[in-house]
Write a protein that holds these residues in place. Sequence first.
Motif, short mmCIF file in Angstrom:
data_model
loop_
_atom_site.label_atom_id
_atom_site.label_comp_id
_atom_site.label_asym_id
_atom_site.label_seq_id
_atom_site.Cartn_x
_atom_site.Cartn_y
_atom_site.Cartn_z
N GLU A 20 0.66 -1.11 0.19
CA GLU A 20 0.04 0.03 0.09
C GLU A 20 0.80 1.31 0.03
O GLU A 20 0.95 1.84 1.02
CB GLU A 20 -0.89 -0.11 1.26
CG GLU A 20 -2.14 -1.08 1.27
CD GLU A 20 -2.99 -0.95 2.28
OE1 GLU A 20 -2.85 0.04 3.13
OE2 GLU A 20 -3.74 -1.97 2.36
N PRO A 21 1.46 1.65 -1.20
CA PRO A 21 2.11 3.06 -1.15
C PRO A 21 1.12 3.91 -0.91
O PRO A 21 0.08 4.20 -1.50
CB PRO A 21 2.55 3.18 -2.69
CG PRO A 21 1.50 1.85 -3.43
CD PRO A 21 1.07 1.06 -2.42
N PRO A 22 1.95 4.98 -0.09
CA PRO A 22 0.85 6.18 0.20
C PRO A 22 1.32 7.35 -0.64
O PRO A 22 2.59 7.43 -0.96
CB PRO A 22 1.55 6.59 1.84
CG PRO A 22 2.98 5.99 1.64
CD PRO A 22 3.08 5.00 0.52
N ALA A 23 0.44 8.22 -1.00
CA ALA A 23 0.69 9.38 -1.48
C ALA A 23 1.24 10.21 -0.62
O ALA A 23 0.82 10.55 0.74
CB ALA A 23 -0.75 9.88 -2.08
N CYS A 24 2.28 10.97 -0.91
CA CYS A 24 3.08 11.73 0.14
C CYS A 24 3.88 13.06 -0.37
O CYS A 24 4.12 12.87 -1.65
CB CYS A 24 3.95 11.08 1.20
SG CYS A 24 5.05 10.23 0.37
#
Length: 190
Positions: A81-85
């Motif tokens: 689950e890659p986070p938008a950051c």
Amino acid sequence: VSGRGGASRATPATKTADTLRLFVALWPEESLQEALLAESARFAALGRRLPARNLHVTLAFLGAVPRERVDDIAEAMRTAEPPACALVIDRLGYFKASRILWAGASEVPEALMQYQRRLCKRLRSARLHSEERAFKLHVSLLRDATRPAPEQMQTGLRLDWSVKDVALVASAQTAEGSRYRVLTRVAASG
Ligand code: 2AM
């Protein structure tokens, strides 16, 4: 392994054809790559500048992997689950052992650090990742570099990077150096 023994004769050729040298990366848009390249200009005399198209952040290095495992890697990238950051590239650093001059962030978002750890864990469980080197977020700007003077490391650099996805990248060695190809991207969320 010489590959010359009778029984193993076919192995090296098969390996070359069926494996890819892979890593998972944050891959910047071209405009950001160009801005990073501009920062390395003043260090040109100290080493070998990497071209804009090669500038990236490696999250996990896999090395040679059988081609048929690409989907498993993409699955690990997704399920971690890659986070938008928001990543702010605002500092320079130097790795003495590998002679790399790099750009990085004085504050790496914790969500990104956590993703990197989840990703490596998933890759290890799938027997896809053996790298134990501690993660240090960086964009390599120069290779074979001598250490800049401390005052040269002072920078007004501030590049705002909106991380929207993670990329699976294949690397090929050519006469002109490494060529990278993004095989697939996994969108970040949140
Ligand atoms: P570097 O820029 O710090 O050398 C493609 O080679 C990418 O994978 C580069 O970002 C490189 O990092 C990284 N890489 C190469 N070998 C690696 C290794 N053994 N462990 C971790 N990263 C590696």
